[in-house]
Design an enzyme around this catalytic site. Structure first.
Site, short mmCIF file in Angstrom:
data_model
loop_
_atom_site.label_atom_id
_atom_site.label_comp_id
_atom_site.label_asym_id
_atom_site.label_seq_id
_atom_site.Cartn_x
_atom_site.Cartn_y
_atom_site.Cartn_z
N GLU A 101 42.84 71.31 36.74
CA GLU A 101 42.37 72.40 35.88
C GLU A 101 42.72 73.78 36.45
O GLU A 101 42.07 74.77 36.12
CB GLU A 101 40.87 72.26 35.62
CG GLU A 101 40.55 70.99 34.84
CD GLU A 101 39.11 70.55 34.89
OE1 GLU A 101 38.73 69.70 34.07
OE2 GLU A 101 38.36 71.03 35.77
N ASP A 116 34.11 67.15 40.55
CA ASP A 116 32.98 67.84 39.95
C ASP A 116 31.74 67.56 40.80
O ASP A 116 31.54 66.42 41.24
CB ASP A 116 32.69 67.32 38.54
CG ASP A 116 33.64 67.84 37.49
OD1 ASP A 116 34.45 68.73 37.80
OD2 ASP A 116 33.58 67.33 36.36
N HIS A 122 32.95 72.68 40.70
CA HIS A 122 33.81 71.85 41.53
C HIS A 122 33.49 72.03 43.01
O HIS A 122 32.95 73.07 43.43
CB HIS A 122 35.29 72.22 41.33
CG HIS A 122 35.81 71.92 39.97
ND1 HIS A 122 36.79 72.68 39.36
CD2 HIS A 122 35.50 70.94 39.09
CE1 HIS A 122 37.06 72.18 38.16
NE2 HIS A 122 36.28 71.13 37.98
#
Length: 592
Positions: free
Chosen positions: A340, A364, A530
């Site tokens: 991401e 995550d 994260h």
């Protein structure tokens, strides 16, 4: 077409500093002073490695340094020999401001020998005062116990500080001049993927490179990748990457032919992302000299969602394999790739990697499971390490396969530098992983996500860099352990979320205070979605590194006795964390 990297790593410069008075004093100290420098160089070359596994190199001044002319000659030698970290050593009194290292950005430390025959501690104190007065932060190293003059042994407490300083200093040096490569832009509004070039330039000495995601598609469509390597890679994937169950709804399940095409696509993506990062000389032979250059990237990020993943196979396979210590070319160093395009978690992974030379888990920080909620949902009352609750770390993307815990040290699960990994351990990591077709509700274009469960019992450190307006960057650190849950409990909890993604169950070490008073507080206090997870308890090294970069630490559970910051930090108050903030604010970014 082999991918070759020519490394010219920065070195540690060692400055043997001496009392410059000739006529009996200097002459009597020459051998002892130079001996200290050689002893430290031997320690570093024996204990520390560069990312490619070669021993750390040291550069020692040509002569001992008794005055400014010799200090200048040493500085010139350091410049010519790519020195990125500076350590001064001395067994005696010397002339502080005349002999000190005046380089404005090199991480600096002084080891002042604790002996009674000559006042090495006096030089240390005087020169640290000079560093502080001139605004050049320097670490002070001073043994707890008195040694005899000429004792060549390096005491354990001195050794620990020398190594801590060197690891952090080399991380600073290895980042300087490198690039962060953003492939794509902002992913789903995640702030971590809003790349701030000022942060990279001023704090890390890095530049930013940007490539639109379409560059990957262009190279796939025009076959701008090593064709022979692709054949080797796809054969390796078919043999070593077990396809897992397809949990998609019937109407979204792809045909076998489509799935096979997706495998080919993601393998090509993997080659191309690597080539974008570090280049590939073989592309020049194919007529693509510009593409062969790469972007000199030590870390990268792939946006993926959603513009890419809405119609193309996702980056999960590429990110996971690149972040691992092995692929179709064998066992090798990992490439740091953030899913991401979360550049700040990418930097967090980079910090961990440069301190340990081990692959990193990107995850995550997904769910805090309290003992009560766990018992309600699974029927099992947590005990042992899980008794106070635990955190579920899980993400579809760049969790290294090393994170399975299938490698071992002293019979215990571990994650190791690539040069310590055996072929059978790499195979065990692959065998413990399956690759299910991606959830096409999330990733409409398909792809493959890794599925594995991290073994419990590994000491790990989770960290995260965050940007805060008005404050700048701050670093969070949580040391703890991976844990095992009963198999049925794992299945019940894991299947409540994205069950085809890799799972790590994590318990932070608790202090009973502040954000570490309980596990819930750690989860609640984490500054982003994260975290970067490294093998080993490296919180103290991260704190040392952060102080070198002038990044304050906002949250940690590191033993106070192991924390090592520049001497100047002691002048900013008796509360260590507040002093850290004040010192970082006064000195500002390292490269500003």
């Amino acid at each position: 077409m082999a991918v070759k990297k020519i490394n010219n790593y920065p070195k540690i410069g060692i400055r043997p500093v001496i009392d410059g008075r000739l006529g009996g004093i200097r002459e009597s100290l020459e051998a002892t002073t130079m001996g200290m420098a050689k002893a430290v160089a031997a320690l570093y070359s024996r204990e520390l490695r560069y990312p490619d596994g070669t021993p750390l190199e040291c550069v020692i001044a040509d002569t001992t340094i008794g005055g400014v002319k010799e200090a200048a000659a040493c500085a010139r030698k350091f410049e010519l020999n790519n020195v990125g970290v500076s350590l001064s050593v001395t067994p005696c009194w010397c002339y502080g401001s005349e002999t000190m290292d005046m380089h404005p950005t090199l991480p600096k430390a002084i080891w002042g020998f604790n002996g009674t025959e000559r006042p090495g501690a006096v030089y240390l104190a005087a020169t640290l005062a000079a560093h502080n007065q001139k605004g050049l932060p320097c670490f002070g190293i001073y043994g707890r116990d008195v040694q005899d003059m000429g004792d060549a042994a390096i005491p354990e407490d001195v050794r620990d500080k020398l190594l801590n300083f060197a690891k952090a200093g080399m991380a600073v040096a290895l980042m300087k001049g490198q690039s962060y490569l953003a492939i794509g832009s902002v992913s789903m509004g995640i702030a971590g993927s809003i790349v701030d070039p000022q942060f990279f330039q001023e704090y890390l000495g890095m530049r930013n490179e940007y490539v639109d995601s379409s560059e990957i598609l262009r190279r796939i469509q025009l076959n701008i990748f090593d064709q022979a390597e692709f054949k080797k890679a796809i054969a390796w994937v078919k043999q070593n990457c077990k396809e897992g169950k397809d949990y998609n709804r019937k109407e979204k399940i792809k045909s076998r032919k489509e799935k096979d095409k997706d495998w080919e696509f993601v393998v090509k993506m993997t080659q191309i992302i690597r080539d974008l990062m570090i280049g590939n000389p073989g592309l020049k032979d194919m007529g693509y000299a510009e593409e062969a250059q790469g972007h000199h990237a030590i870390v990268s990020g792939f946006q993926g969602q959603r513009q890419w993943t809405d119609f193309l196979p996702d980056g999960d396979f590429s990110e996971a394999i690149l972040n691992s210590s092995f692929d179709w070319n064998g066992i090798r160093n990992p490439y740091i790739v953030a899913t991401e395009n979360d550049c700040y978690n990418g930097v967090s992974m980079l910090f961990n990697y440069l301190l340990t030379n081990t692959a990193q888990i990107f995850a995550d920080v997904r769910t805090y499971w309290s003992p009560e909620a766990t018992e309600r949902v699974s029927g099992w009352k947590p005990d042992g390490p899980a008794a106070n609750g635990f955190i579920h770390l899980i993400n579809s993307g760049s969790a290294t396969l090393d994170g399975t815990g299938q490698q071992t040290k002293n019979g215990q699960p571990a994650m190791k530098p690539f040069w310590e990994i055996k072929d059978k351990e790499a195979k065990a990591c692959l065998d413990a992983t399956t690759w299910s077709p991606s959830n096409r509700d999330y990733m409409r274009g398909g792809g493959y996500s890794s599925t594995f469960l991290t073994k419990g019992g590994m000491p790990v450190t989770m960290c995260r860099l965050n940007l805060v307006k008005g404050q700048g960057p701050v670093l969070q650190i949580a040391e703890g352990y991976t844990i095992d849950l009963p198999e049925k409990v794992h299945q019940v909890l894991n299947e409540r979320t994205d069950r085809i993604w890799p799972t790590t169950w994590f318990v932070p070490n608790l202090t009973g205070q502040g954000p570490f008073k309980d596990v819930y507080s750690v989860m609640a206090g984490w500054g982003a979605n994260h975290g970067a997870i490294s093998y080993g308890h490296i919180g103290a090294q991260l704190i040392t590194l952060a102080s070198m970069l002038r990044i304050p630490v906002s949250m940690h559970n590191v033993d106070a006795d192991t924390i090592f910051r520049p001497a100047a930090w002691g002048a900013y108050g008796m509360d260590p964390e507040g002093a850290d903030y004040r010192a970082c604010a006064v000195y500002g970014p390292l490269y500003k």
